[in-house]
Structure formats: C-alpha cells, structure tokens
Design an enzyme around this catalytic site. Structure first.
Site, PDB file in Angstrom:
ATOM      1  N   ALA A  74       0.811  -1.213   0.000  1.00  0.00           N
ATOM      2  CA  ALA A  74       0.000   0.000   0.000  1.00  0.00           C
ATOM      3  C   ALA A  74       0.848   1.268   0.000  1.00  0.00           C
ATOM      4  O   ALA A  74       0.430   2.299  -0.528  1.00  0.00           O
ATOM      5  CB  ALA A  74      -0.953  -0.001   1.191  1.00  0.00           C
ATOM      6  N   THR A  75       2.032   1.218   0.565  1.00  0.00           N
ATOM      7  CA  THR A  75       2.901   2.400   0.547  1.00  0.00           C
ATOM      8  C   THR A  75       3.219   2.782  -0.901  1.00  0.00           C
ATOM      9  O   THR A  75       3.083   3.951  -1.303  1.00  0.00           O
ATOM     10  CB  THR A  75       4.208   2.129   1.314  1.00  0.00           C
ATOM     11  N   ASN A 154      -5.944   3.327  10.530  1.00  0.00           N
ATOM     12  CA  ASN A 154      -5.165   2.243  11.106  1.00  0.00           C
ATOM     13  C   ASN A 154      -4.895   2.396  12.593  1.00  0.00           C
ATOM     14  O   ASN A 154      -4.646   1.427  13.273  1.00  0.00           O
ATOM     15  CB  ASN A 154      -3.838   2.085  10.348  1.00  0.00           C
ATOM     16  N   GLN A 182      -7.023  -0.837   5.377  1.00  0.00           N
ATOM     17  CA  GLN A 182      -7.581  -1.450   6.590  1.00  0.00           C
ATOM     18  C   GLN A 182      -8.979  -2.016   6.391  1.00  0.00           C
ATOM     19  O   GLN A 182      -9.502  -2.689   7.288  1.00  0.00           O
ATOM     20  CB  GLN A 182      -7.617  -0.410   7.733  1.00  0.00           C
ATOM     21  N   SER A 202      -3.354  -3.720   0.482  1.00  0.00           N
ATOM     22  CA  SER A 202      -2.121  -4.462   0.723  1.00  0.00           C
ATOM     23  C   SER A 202      -2.409  -5.906   1.109  1.00  0.00           C
ATOM     24  O   SER A 202      -3.459  -6.201   1.689  1.00  0.00           O
ATOM     25  CB  SER A 202      -1.370  -3.762   1.852  1.00  0.00           C
ATOM     26  N   HIS A 204      -0.579  -7.887   3.319  1.00  0.00           N
ATOM     27  CA  HIS A 204      -0.248  -8.369   4.664  1.00  0.00           C
ATOM     28  C   HIS A 204      -1.188  -7.903   5.764  1.00  0.00           C
ATOM     29  O   HIS A 204      -1.027  -8.285   6.918  1.00  0.00           O
ATOM     30  CB  HIS A 204       1.214  -8.051   5.014  1.00  0.00           C
ATOM     31  N   THR A 243       9.506  -7.066 -12.712  1.00  0.00           N
ATOM     32  CA  THR A 243       9.027  -8.446 -12.757  1.00  0.00           C
ATOM     33  C   THR A 243       8.007  -8.671 -11.657  1.00  0.00           C
ATOM     34  O   THR A 243       8.222  -8.281 -10.500  1.00  0.00           O
ATOM     35  CB  THR A 243      10.220  -9.414 -12.579  1.00  0.00           C
ATOM     36  N   CYS A 329       4.455   4.992  18.247  1.00  0.00           N
ATOM     37  CA  CYS A 329       3.955   4.604  16.938  1.00  0.00           C
ATOM     38  C   CYS A 329       4.907   4.941  15.803  1.00  0.00           C
ATOM     39  O   CYS A 329       5.206   4.107  14.967  1.00  0.00           O
ATOM     40  CB  CYS A 329       2.606   5.241  16.677  1.00  0.00           C
TER      41      CYS A 329
HETATM   42  C1  LIG Z   1      -0.350  -0.767   6.627  1.00  0.00           C
HETATM   43  C2  LIG Z   1      -0.911   0.428   5.974  1.00  0.00           C
HETATM   44  C3  LIG Z   1      -0.255   1.042   4.907  1.00  0.00           C
HETATM   45  C4  LIG Z   1       1.091   0.557   4.403  1.00  0.00           C
HETATM   46  O1  LIG Z   1       0.957  -0.655   3.721  1.00  0.00           O
HETATM   47  P1  LIG Z   1       2.249  -1.500   3.298  1.00  0.00           P
HETATM   48  O2  LIG Z   1       1.668  -2.582   2.440  1.00  0.00           O
HETATM   49  O3  LIG Z   1       2.827  -1.992   4.559  1.00  0.00           O
HETATM   50  O4  LIG Z   1       3.160  -0.599   2.541  1.00  0.00           O
HETATM   51  C5  LIG Z   1      -0.848   2.120   4.320  1.00  0.00           C
HETATM   52  N1  LIG Z   1      -2.031   2.598   4.749  1.00  0.00           N
HETATM   53  C6  LIG Z   1      -2.699   2.040   5.766  1.00  0.00           C
HETATM   54  C7  LIG Z   1      -4.011   2.588   6.196  1.00  0.00           C
HETATM   55  C8  LIG Z   1      -2.159   0.932   6.422  1.00  0.00           C
HETATM   56  O5  LIG Z   1      -2.817   0.378   7.432  1.00  0.00           O
END
Ligand SMILES: *Cc1c(COP(=O)(O)O)cnc(C)c1O
Length: 405
Positions: A74-75, A154, A182, A202, A204, A243, A329
């Site tokens: 997500a970053t 988050n 989230q 994302s 994870h 890739t 945090c």
């Molecule tokens: C965890 C999170 C991210 C970052 O996601 P990554 O996949 O770890 O880069 C961005 N935005 C929110 C709201 C998140 O909870």
C-alpha cells in the site's frame, strides 16, 4: 516468562493464513516462471496465475481485471496514485486535498509534492477522528486535481464516509484516491458505488504475504492516467514496471478471496471479542478514554487512553503481549501519535494510549488474559502515581497551582 505470547497488533500486520501459504508455495520452487516470458510454458503458467489473481482481486472490489495494478504494498500504491496523478494532471492545476489522520504513506508524498510547488490542503478531524464533509466541499478549488482520504484509520479505526466523499469529488470533477488498506476484505468496498478513482490496499493486512499490494486505477468514466513512478519494461500497462511477484500476487488474491468468504462469520466474532475487551477495561478502570468513533470504526480496533499512566511503562507491564502504543507509533520518536494529536486528545492522554487489534486467530481466552493483565498493570502503575492519588482524594487537578513554592 510463563505466559505464552499473545498477538494483538493486527492493524500493523497479520500472520499469513496457512491456506494462503499453501496456495503460494508451488510458485517458489516449481512454478517459478516470469509472467512476462512469452516463449515457454513457465512464463505462460505464471501469467495464467497472475491473470486469475487479478480477476479475483478485481471482483472483490467491484472492479475490472484490467484496472488492477500489482505493487509492492500500500505504501507504493499510495505513492503511485498521489505522485502519478499530481504529475499527470499538473496542467489542470496543482492543488491537492488530504486529511491530517492519513497514513504517512499518503502524507509524506503530499509533503514531497508541496516542496515541488504543489499546494496541499490538509483537512482536520473532530475529537472522534471524523472529517467534516462541508469543509471538504469548501476546500475544493478549480485547480484541485486530487482528494486523498482513507477508508478505515489504522490507529483509531474511525471509518470515513467514502461514498459521500466520492459523490462530492464527482460533483466537482476531482479525482478521488482512497487508502482502503484497513477495510478491503473486512468492510464492504465497491469502487463503483463509492465513486473511487484510485484505491490502495495491501496483502499483509488481510492474512496474505508482505511485500505485495495493489492499486485500483479506474479505466472508464473517467479513464484515469498516471505518470509512472517506476520506469522499466512497461509491465502492468506501463504504470509499474518490474518483474511481477507471482507468489505474492497469488497469495494476496487467495487471502482476499478467503477474507470475503469468512467475512460473514469472522467479522461478528472479531467484533464480539473487541467489545468484550472494551467492556472489561471500561468496567474495571476509571479515567480511561476510547479513541476514535464509538460506532463507526473497524470491528477489530480498540484504541484506549489510560490517564495517569505512561504508555511506555504500560507496554513494559504487558510483556509477552503484542500491542502498539500511541507514544511509540512513529518508531524511535518520542512525539505522541499525530493521529491522536489531530483529534485534540492532548499529549498526556496520547502518550498513554494503547491500540489493541483483534484478529482471525484471536481467542476469547487471549482477550480475557489481555484484559486481566492490562487492568492489573494500570492499577499497579496508578498506585505509584501521586496525580492519580490526588484525583482519588477529590482534588480537581485543573485548580492546582503547580508552580507554587
Ligand atoms: C499498513 C498500511 C499502509 C502501508 O501498507 P504497506 O503494504 O505496509 O506498505 C498504508 N495505509 C494504511 C491505512 C495501512 O494500514
């Protein structure tokens, strides 16, 4: 340490579901083809797996397969959406709108653009983390290109009214990017109904692997274009070269598919556990405060401030329990959480806040254990606090003249 470790930090990351891991496994040592290799079956096999994953991810959010761009998380998705849209539409204007409680992966690219000559409006929130839609409306200007507002927060869990925000953006012909990391797989997320043009999520955070994510990029009404952040072989429709992470992509799709299948039973169970933890803390302890909106928030999230207790000391008292603190945090800094600050929680209470995040594998026994340990740690720390003692004696701290000699 006799107690076993308890993980209650599911907003930071989640374990990979064993079923997800099983689905990914063949793509490491056997089916390791490059999805861009057009000349042999290894490549075709990988491409087929990615196509299927793309289809699954798209249908989970009400999108078309071609609208899904796979990223490293997500970053990266947030950076691609914000930097990419700002640069692509710089002729239209250089004004962007976001919110003070966004993830750093939104705020930091915004800040970078600000240094490069863009104008950024950062909307504030009320004491429950909610945004004022009238303020958003007022902030939109003729040169506004993009609004970036998250779905679920988050830290505090507060949910923003995404469909209403989408409607406001559409009325004003402004692009709407939503960080739904989230909420995808947990809340109902439909890019069409919510008027979303760009959306980040994302793997994870939904029991999938780390290092894989996606960006939804609308292709019709309107067709959104982005200047790439990463250039190279033109993968992912030229939006994001490199890739493809085939095992990660397969895993993320499986994780999302499972989350939606389990949602109907999982979300009520998680909500019940969260509510159980909340009820126990609020019954046994006084002078504690719920951070975030009491109802409109993520079902897994519980963020509480414990007055007269230092967050770091409380964390130490919770050894063996993984939670996160509003004072720790942003890594090594001693600054209290900027999200809580934006809500005017006050530095004292922000420093004493703990985020509990319930997840798929959390049990009732674990929640009860965390409640018991938290209550006893808070009581023990307060027993050493002169301030708490004064409050117990009925002294109004606001009337105390601290500087008197
Ligand atoms: C965890 C999170 C991210 C970052 O996601 P990554 O996949 O770890 O880069 C961005 N935005 C929110 C709201 C998140 O909870």
């Amino acid at each position: 340490m006799s107690e076993k470790f308890i993980y209650l930090d599911h907003q930071a990351t989640t374990p990979v579901d064993p079923e997800v891991f099983e689905t990914m496994a063949p793509y490491f040592c056997q089916r390791y083809g490059n999805a861009a290799s057009r000349n042999h079956s290894f490549g075709w096999d990988a491409e087929k797996a990615v196509d299927l994953a793309r289809q699954k991810v798209a249908s989970a959010i009400g999108a078309q397969a071609k609208e899904i761009i796979f990223t490293s998380g997500a970053t990266e998705s947030n950076n691609m959406a914000i930097l990419g849209a700002a640069r692509m539409y710089r002729e239209k204007g250089r004004h962007l709108i976001t919110c003070a409680t966004e993830h750093k992966a939104v705020l930091d690219p915004m800040k970078a653009l600000e240094h490069q000559g863009w104008d950024v409006t950062v909307l504030g929130v009320d004491d429950e983390g909610c945004l004022n839609l009238e303020e958003l409306r007022q902030a939109i200007r003729p040169d506004t290109v993009l609004v970036s507002i998250m779905h679920g927060n988050n830290e505090i869990g507060t949910l923003h009214p995404v469909a209403e925000i989408g409607a406001i953006c559409a009325e004003n012909n402004v692009l709407f990017h939503c960080d739904a990391t989230q909420t995808v797989g947990k809340e109902t997320v439909d890019v069409g109904e919510m008027g979303i043009h760009l959306m980040s999520f994302s793997g994870h955070k939904i029991y999938g692997p780390k290092g894989v994510g996606a960006l939804y990029v609308r292709r019709r009404k309107p067709r959104v274009r982005l200047e790439p952040v990463v250039y190279g072989g033109g993968h992912e429709r030229g939006f994001r070269s490199g890739t493809l992470n085939v095992p990660g992509i397969v895993g993320m799709a499986k994780a999302l598919e499972m989350s939606l299948e389990l949602r109907e039973t999982e979300q009520p169970r998680i909500t019940a556990l969260r509510d159980r933890l909340q009820a126990k803390l609020f019954t046994e302890l006084d002078h504690i405060k719920l951070n975030g909106h009491p109802e409109r928030r993520l079902s897994c999230n519980l963020n509480v401030s414990f007055a007269f207790v230092e967050g770091e000391s409380l964390l130490m008292g919770l050894e063996g329990i993984a939670v996160s603190s509003g004072s720790a945090c942003t890594s090594a800094s001693l600054e209290p959480s900027y999200v809580l600050r934006a809500m005017d929680v006050g530095d004292e209470l922000a420093h004493s806040s703990i985020r509990f995040g319930v997840g798929r594998f959390t049990t009732e026994e674990e929640v009860d254990e965390v409640a018991r340990r938290t209550i006893s740690a808070v009581q023990r720390l307060r027993a050493m606090s002169p301030l708490y003692e004064m409050v117990q004696e009925g002294i109004d701290l606001s009337t105390v003249n601290w500087s008197a000699h």
